[in-house]
Design a protein around this motif. Structure first.
Motif, PDB file in Angstrom:
ATOM      1  N   ARG A 387       0.835  -1.190   0.000  1.00 24.45           N
ATOM      2  CA  ARG A 387       0.000   0.000   0.000  1.00 24.45           C
ATOM      3  C   ARG A 387       0.878   1.250   0.000  1.00 24.45           C
ATOM      4  NH1 ARG A 387      -2.728  -2.076   5.386  1.00 24.45           N
ATOM      5  NH2 ARG A 387      -0.530  -2.623   5.588  1.00 24.45           N
ATOM      6  N   PRO A 388       0.428   2.358  -0.617  1.00 24.49           N
ATOM      7  CA  PRO A 388       1.255   3.570  -0.667  1.00 24.49           C
ATOM      8  C   PRO A 388       1.700   4.047   0.717  1.00 24.49           C
ATOM      9  CG  PRO A 388      -0.573   3.785  -2.197  1.00 24.49           C
ATOM     10  CD  PRO A 388      -0.807   2.510  -1.420  1.00 24.49           C
ATOM     11  N   VAL A 419       5.011   0.939  -6.800  1.00 24.59           N
ATOM     12  CA  VAL A 419       3.795   1.282  -6.060  1.00 24.59           C
ATOM     13  C   VAL A 419       3.028   2.364  -6.817  1.00 24.59           C
ATOM     14  CG1 VAL A 419       2.879   2.226  -3.919  1.00 24.59           C
ATOM     15  CG2 VAL A 419       4.798   0.640  -3.865  1.00 24.59           C
ATOM     16  N   TRP A 423       1.667   9.342  -3.599  1.00 29.49           N
ATOM     17  CA  TRP A 423       2.455   9.045  -2.404  1.00 29.49           C
ATOM     18  C   TRP A 423       2.028   9.950  -1.248  1.00 29.49           C
ATOM     19  CZ3 TRP A 423       8.040   9.182  -4.879  1.00 29.49           C
ATOM     20  CH2 TRP A 423       8.173   8.086  -5.731  1.00 29.49           C
ATOM     21  N   HIS A 462       4.369  11.041  -8.834  1.00 30.49           N
ATOM     22  CA  HIS A 462       3.510  10.487  -7.782  1.00 30.49           C
ATOM     23  C   HIS A 462       3.189  11.457  -6.647  1.00 30.49           C
ATOM     24  CE1 HIS A 462       3.499   6.360  -9.321  1.00 30.49           C
ATOM     25  NE2 HIS A 462       4.753   6.564  -9.663  1.00 30.49           N
TER      26      HIS A 462
END
Length: 515
Positions: A387-388, A419, A423, A462
């Motif tokens: 998971r982030p 990922v 983020w 991200h």
């Protein structure tokens, strides 16, 4: 002759020298529309004839009827601005941004122009992206899928489930039958398996192997009896593939047999892991796909046996077996004399059974074992499961444990690359802080750590766009002290600006679901 007429009209203008009837008739035969404005017709004609002349392709008169127009799509099309942005992504300038663009497309329900379909079909990760692409290709896109044999597997299933399907299965060639089974497996897994069972004994082994690979899609316990029978196939390639498929069904008989082998082999004496591996691979284990010699597992036959067995057991079973948390089990495994084998086996098991908990636990523990070969085997597939929010915890622990920025950044790169999504802001702040601190103290050279420019680019891809100013500012001293990084910083800024333009492109088209 027609080419000279086109050039003359282009030089003199269509008002002074309109296209003559013969040229117009030739354009119609080539399928070029002559119904628009004269200047537009002329431009299209020159583009078509020019390419044909360059390629030395003789002009063949078009015969037959042009396909009719497709039905109008229920959803609005992408704006020209957004379509241009998508084209830049597909041309390879910003390939990392395709998932984000497709998510915006899903939220805002816009149709992709049919002209971009060929580039979409050429993307590397088409299998995973297709569920996000397919609803928005429109009627024209679905028509195009039917025209290209290489794309037909993505087209809606055209076969009925009655006699027509069975007839094609009985009379079609190998490629046609593979395609039929692939499509049928998506729509009706039971029907696909039933057809396969009916003709299985008459199939060539190469066809059996190709058909069996298709069972991975929609794999379930309903497939177990058929796959179990394939363990006795004459060809070892077929037997091995059937065993691999059954191993992905933990509650299958093979899955249970593998579980018992693993539990009998690994124990805990209160201090360390106790490993007990049989001297030989018995016939039952061979039937279940355990090979006596497995070159991909360094360390000899016992390492091969251990790696093959543990990698086929759902990692959650170990927590129950030892009465420990996932991280404690991973630590126990990596402290043993079989650390190399067990680290790789746990990696494969977490990927095979798609366990985010065990992916995160293993990655966390691995930070304390930077010398293990598993770091070189590629952690991208494992990182894709996490998971982030885990990234922040992982990065914080990594930089706290390893004060060498280059070493720590190399270790975290597989996660950063794998990922998806936005983020956490604290992660971006942490990476920026560590990066700037390093860049101000070291005269970085591209050959020293080629991954650093990619790290900056990933941050631009991200990070939340609300952090645009944080990413854009305070680089002057770094650029002054470390000229080699100036290009990478400029690239990061360019990606940020493009992402902002993509979001604004949706806003300009009247879309509200952007952020």
């Amino acid at each position: 002759m027609h080419w000279q007429q086109l050039i003359k009209s282009a030089l003199l203008g269509t008002e002074r020298h309109p296209l003559d009837e013969q040229t117009v008739a030739a354009l119609k035969k080539l399928g070029i529309s002559t119904a628009g404005e004269p200047a537009e017709v002329l431009a299209n004609a020159i583009a078509a004839f020019g390419q044909l002349r360059k390629a030395k392709i003789p002009v063949v008169e078009f015969e037959g009827d042009l396909p009719g127009a497709t039905e109008k799509d229920a959803l609005p099309a992408l704006s020209r601005t957004s379509a241009h942005h998508l084209q830049l992504i597909l041309e390879g300038k910003y390939p990392e941004l395709l998932p984000e663009f497709l998510e915006l497309l899903r939220k805002n329900r816009r149709m992709i122009p049919a002209r971009l379909l060929p580039q979409l079909m050429a993307t590397k990760d088409l299998k995973n992206s297709w569920p996000q692409i397919e609803p928005f290709i429109g009627n024209a896109g679905r028509w195009l899928l039917q025209q290209n044999p290489d794309w037909q597997q993505w087209a809606p299933l055209p076969f009925a489930e009655g006699k027509e399907t069975e007839k094609l299965w009985e009379t079609g060639g190998s490629a046609e039958r593979v395609e039929l089974l692939r499509r049928l497996r998506r729509k009706s897994p039971e029907k696909a398996r039933s057809l396969l069972e009916q003709s299985w004994q008459q199939e060539k082994w190469t066809d059996r192997l190709a058909f069996l690979e298709l069972l991975l899609e929609g794999l379930s316990l309903a497939d177990e009896p058929f796959l179990e029978s394939c363990l006795d196939d004459k060809r070892k390639e077929v037997r091995q593939l059937a065993a691999d498929l059954l191993a992905q069904l933990p509650t299958s008989a093979l899955g249970q047999r593998m579980y018992r082998r693993a539990m009998d082999s690994l124990g805990f004496d209160g201090h360390r892991l106790v490993v007990s591996i049989p001297d030989e691979v018995d016939e039952a284990a061979r039937r279940d796909g355990i090979r006596p010699i497995a070159p991909e597992w360094p360390g000899g036959r016992k390492a091969g046996w251990l790696g093959q067995v543990v990698s086929r057991v759902p990692p959650e079973h170990w927590a129950h077996h030892f009465g420990m948390e996932a991280g404690e089990v991973a630590e126990l495994f990596l402290e043993s004399d079989w650390a190399e084998t067990l680290a790789e086996a746990l990696r494969l098991a977490a990927i095979r059974f798609k366990s985010a908990v065990w992916a995160e636990a293993l990655l966390t523990v691995l930070t304390g074992y930077p010398g293990l070969a598993v770091w070189q085997n590629g952690l991208e597939e494992l990182a894709a499961l996490v998971r982030p929010e885990f990234l922040l915890r992982f990065a914080t622990a990594l930089f706290d444990r390893n004060r060498d920025f280059l070493s720590a950044s190399r270790q975290i790169m597989p996660l950063l690359q794998a990922v998806p999504g936005t983020w956490p802001e604290d992660l971006v702040y942490l990476l920026l802080q560590q990066f700037r601190r390093f860049a101000l103290k070291h005269n970085w050279q591209p050959w020293e750590a080629p991954h650093l420019p990619q790290m900056l680019r990933l941050m631009a891809c991200h990070a939340s766009l609300s952090m645009e100013n944080v990413l854009q500012e305070d680089w002057e001293e770094v650029e002054y002290r470390n000229a080699s990084l100036a290009t990478a910083i400029a690239d990061m800024r360019e990606v940020l600006l493009f992402r902002k333009a993509v979001f604004l492109g949706f806003e300009e088209s009247g879309v509200t679901h952007v952020y």
